[in-house]
Design a protein around this motif. Structure first.
Motif, PDB file in Angstrom:
ATOM      1  N   TYR A  83       0.840  -1.200   0.000  1.00 14.68           N
ATOM      2  CA  TYR A  83       0.000   0.000   0.000  1.00 14.68           C
ATOM      3  C   TYR A  83       0.873   1.246   0.000  1.00 14.68           C
ATOM      4  O   TYR A  83       1.756   1.393   0.846  1.00 14.68           O
ATOM      5  CB  TYR A  83      -0.918   0.022   1.218  1.00 14.68           C
ATOM      6  N   GLY A 136       0.913   5.597  -0.085  1.00 15.04           N
ATOM      7  CA  GLY A 136       0.109   6.745   0.307  1.00 15.04           C
ATOM      8  C   GLY A 136       0.521   7.206   1.697  1.00 15.04           C
ATOM      9  O   GLY A 136       1.555   6.780   2.241  1.00 15.04           O
ATOM     10  N   VAL A 142      -4.812   4.032 -12.041  1.00 15.51           N
ATOM     11  CA  VAL A 142      -6.029   3.845 -11.245  1.00 15.51           C
ATOM     12  C   VAL A 142      -7.269   4.135 -12.087  1.00 15.51           C
ATOM     13  O   VAL A 142      -8.256   3.387 -12.063  1.00 15.51           O
ATOM     14  CB  VAL A 142      -6.001   4.738  -9.994  1.00 15.51           C
ATOM     15  N   ASN A 162      -9.864   0.133  -7.090  1.00 18.60           N
ATOM     16  CA  ASN A 162     -10.369   0.703  -5.847  1.00 18.60           C
ATOM     17  C   ASN A 162      -9.228   1.264  -5.006  1.00 18.60           C
ATOM     18  O   ASN A 162      -8.129   0.699  -4.964  1.00 18.60           O
ATOM     19  CB  ASN A 162     -11.115  -0.359  -5.032  1.00 18.60           C
ATOM     20  N   VAL A 163      -9.492   2.368  -4.353  1.00 13.78           N
ATOM     21  CA  VAL A 163      -8.543   2.926  -3.403  1.00 13.78           C
ATOM     22  C   VAL A 163      -9.168   2.829  -2.019  1.00 13.78           C
ATOM     23  O   VAL A 163     -10.385   2.747  -1.873  1.00 13.78           O
ATOM     24  CB  VAL A 163      -8.191   4.391  -3.742  1.00 13.78           C
ATOM     25  N   LEU A 187      -2.708  11.343  -7.664  1.00  7.98           N
ATOM     26  CA  LEU A 187      -2.564  10.511  -6.476  1.00  7.98           C
ATOM     27  C   LEU A 187      -1.127  10.429  -5.982  1.00  7.98           C
ATOM     28  O   LEU A 187      -0.881   9.931  -4.891  1.00  7.98           O
ATOM     29  CB  LEU A 187      -3.067   9.091  -6.769  1.00  7.98           C
ATOM     30  N   LEU A 217      -5.783   8.534   0.430  1.00 11.57           N
ATOM     31  CA  LEU A 217      -6.228   7.426  -0.421  1.00 11.57           C
ATOM     32  C   LEU A 217      -5.067   6.455  -0.604  1.00 11.57           C
ATOM     33  O   LEU A 217      -4.062   6.787  -1.236  1.00 11.57           O
ATOM     34  CB  LEU A 217      -6.704   7.955  -1.779  1.00 11.57           C
ATOM     35  N   ILE A 242      -3.290   3.019  -2.050  1.00 14.92           N
ATOM     36  CA  ILE A 242      -3.364   2.232  -3.280  1.00 14.92           C
ATOM     37  C   ILE A 242      -2.560   0.953  -3.093  1.00 14.92           C
ATOM     38  O   ILE A 242      -1.379   1.005  -2.725  1.00 14.92           O
ATOM     39  CB  ILE A 242      -2.788   3.021  -4.470  1.00 14.92           C
TER      40      ILE A 242
END
Length: 468
Positions: A62, A64, A89, A95-96, A272, A284, A286
């Motif tokens: 992940y 972010g 994305v 989906n985030v 993002l 968010l 990812i």
């Protein structure tokens, strides 16, 4: 790192799967239980692991901004060079994972449905905040004339309008009136109307939750009934709306909603990637493992349609999967008595990440997509793929009746494009290193990958990739 900074939190930078050097006292309590934000507790976002006998935290796939707890914020960046997470994305519909903690983003490009969905949720939350804290009001000068003046008598106008004409029972007057009809509120209301249009537009498949959002928005509109409409968006010239003039300190909570409203009204999307200060939104997260896999598959499907391949590009985790085990009839009897096969009840599933299925039901190619950074810390530019990945890919090749298998990885260093790894008994192993490090060359890199896949599958003439 020994503790939180005075008056703030510790911010830690790292890449995917890096071990993070954070004092255990910041994330473990006296009972040695983790002190994690409830939104990430129980999710595979950060892991407690041992490295050289020391308990450490490790990031996962992940990326972010992750609020670990009230003391620590972790900023996880992709470990491989990816130029445009936002494009990946959007094109995949990936989906985030939104967290309640807010962070700042940059505006970029055009706001499509994906960005508008994010904006919608954020605006609804922001408007709830300003309704709870109170709408911004200002004093507006009003003027009137009549028999019952109130406020301040305007003697000059009274003399000109009435006394000079012999009217001695009327006066001109003025007063200040508090109103919510301010440029800032007109800006927010206009953004709410854009969001309402986004939620209300016709779609082939109604989306879950849109009705509830429309009902919530309708309730919010009631609070703005005294705010006038400004279809020309003249409020965008107001210095308070633009942030050129500071808002009153008690109304500082208007800053994020105004920044967001301006992006919505101007139709600007978001980036993002880490960094930026255009707008505050929920952080968010990812999952880059799934994102890279989805992006490769979606890109191949687009190229297959463009080139007219007589195959379907399928997700082996869904419609492209087959049973892993066969049960022979009769089953083997190594000691004279036929053995009952466990696979009679559960044949298992072979689930390659990408499956090419021809019209006759055959499978010209299967591939595994892995977001692993091969050779990142190696002295050599080109290293072997991970053993477990190769074993899995070979198993799938045998099950789908292929004499070769393909692994697709993001490029990080060394050779780009197609690489021949070697042969395991009857199965040739290929690896493809996809270069996503430059916005300028992504389309060329994707076209080269499709040409290579098509050549291996016997669908097109093979060619040497040009992006390497």
């Amino acid at each position: 790192m020994t503790g939180p900074r005075s008056g703030g939190v510790v911010v830690v930078e790292c890449a995917e799967y890096d071990h993070i050097d954070i004092d255990a006292g910041l994330w473990l309590d006296e009972r040695h239980q983790t002190k994690f934000n409830s939104e990430i507790d129980g999710r595979d976002i950060l892991r407690a692991t041992f490295k050289k006998g020391v308990l450490k935290l490790q990031a996962t796939s992940y990326v972010g901004v992750i609020p670990l707890n009230e003391y620590v914020v972790v900023r996880v960046k992709p470990r491989v060079p990816i130029a445009n997470l936002t494009r990946m994305v959007i094109e995949t519909g990936h989906n985030v994972l939104p967290l309640s903690t807010f962070r700042e983003y940059s505006g970029r490009g055009t706001a499509d449905d994906w960005a508008m969905d994010i904006y919608t949720d954020a605006l609804l939350d922001h408007v709830d905040t300003i309704l709870d804290a109170g709408l911004l009001r200002t004093y507006t000068n009003r003027q009137g004339e009549g028999h019952f003046p109130h406020g301040r008598i305007d003697f000059t106008r009274t003399m000109q309008r009435f006394a000079a004409r012999g009217v001695d029972n009327k006066a001109a007057y003025s007063w200040f009136e508090r109103t919510v009809d301010t440029p800032a509120n007109r800006c927010v209301k206009a953004a709410m109307e854009v969001v309402h249009e986004h939620l209300s537009k016709a779609r082939s498949k109604p989306r879950k939750g849109d009705r509830a959002k429309l009902a919530r928005l309708a309730g919010q509109f009631h609070a703005f009934v005294e705010v006038s409409d400004d279809p020309d968006y003249r409020f965008l010239d107001d210095p308070e709306v633009l942030g050129l003039t500071p808002l009153p300190d008690p109304r500082a909570y208007y800053h994020p909603v105004l920044d967001l409203a301006i992006l919505i009204l101007q139709g600007v999307g978001i980036a993002l990637e880490l960094g930026g200060n255009d707008v505050q939104l929920r952080s968010l997260l990812i999952d880059t493992n799934k994102l890279f896999e989805n992006f490769v598959r979606v890109s191949l499907a687009k190229q297959a349609k463009k080139l007219g391949w007589p195959v379907a590009v399928l997700d082996g985790n869904a419609e492209g999967k087959v049973d892993l085990y066969d049960v022979p009839d009769p089953p083997p009897a190594p000691f004279g008595v036929p053995l009952e096969a466990l696979a009679s009840d559960d044949p298992g599933k072979a689930q390659p990440d990408i499956v090419l299925r021809a019209l006759d039901g055959s499978f010209p190619l299967v591939a595994e997509v892995k977001n692993t950074a091969h050779g990142k810390d190696a002295q050599a530019d080109n290293v072997l793929p991970e053993r477990g990945e190769v074993e899995q890919a070979i198993t799938y090749a045998l099950r789908y009746g292929r004499d070769f298998t393909l692994l697709i990885h993001p490029w990080i260093n060394g050779a780009k494009g197609l690489i021949y790894v070697g042969r395991v008994r009857s199965v040739d192993v290929y690896a493809y290193r996809l270069d996503l490090s430059s916005n300028k060359h992504i389309d060329t890199a994707l076209a080269d990958m499709a040409a290579t896949v098509g050549g291996l599958a016997g669908l097109t003439e093979s060619q040497t990739p040009t992006s390497g």
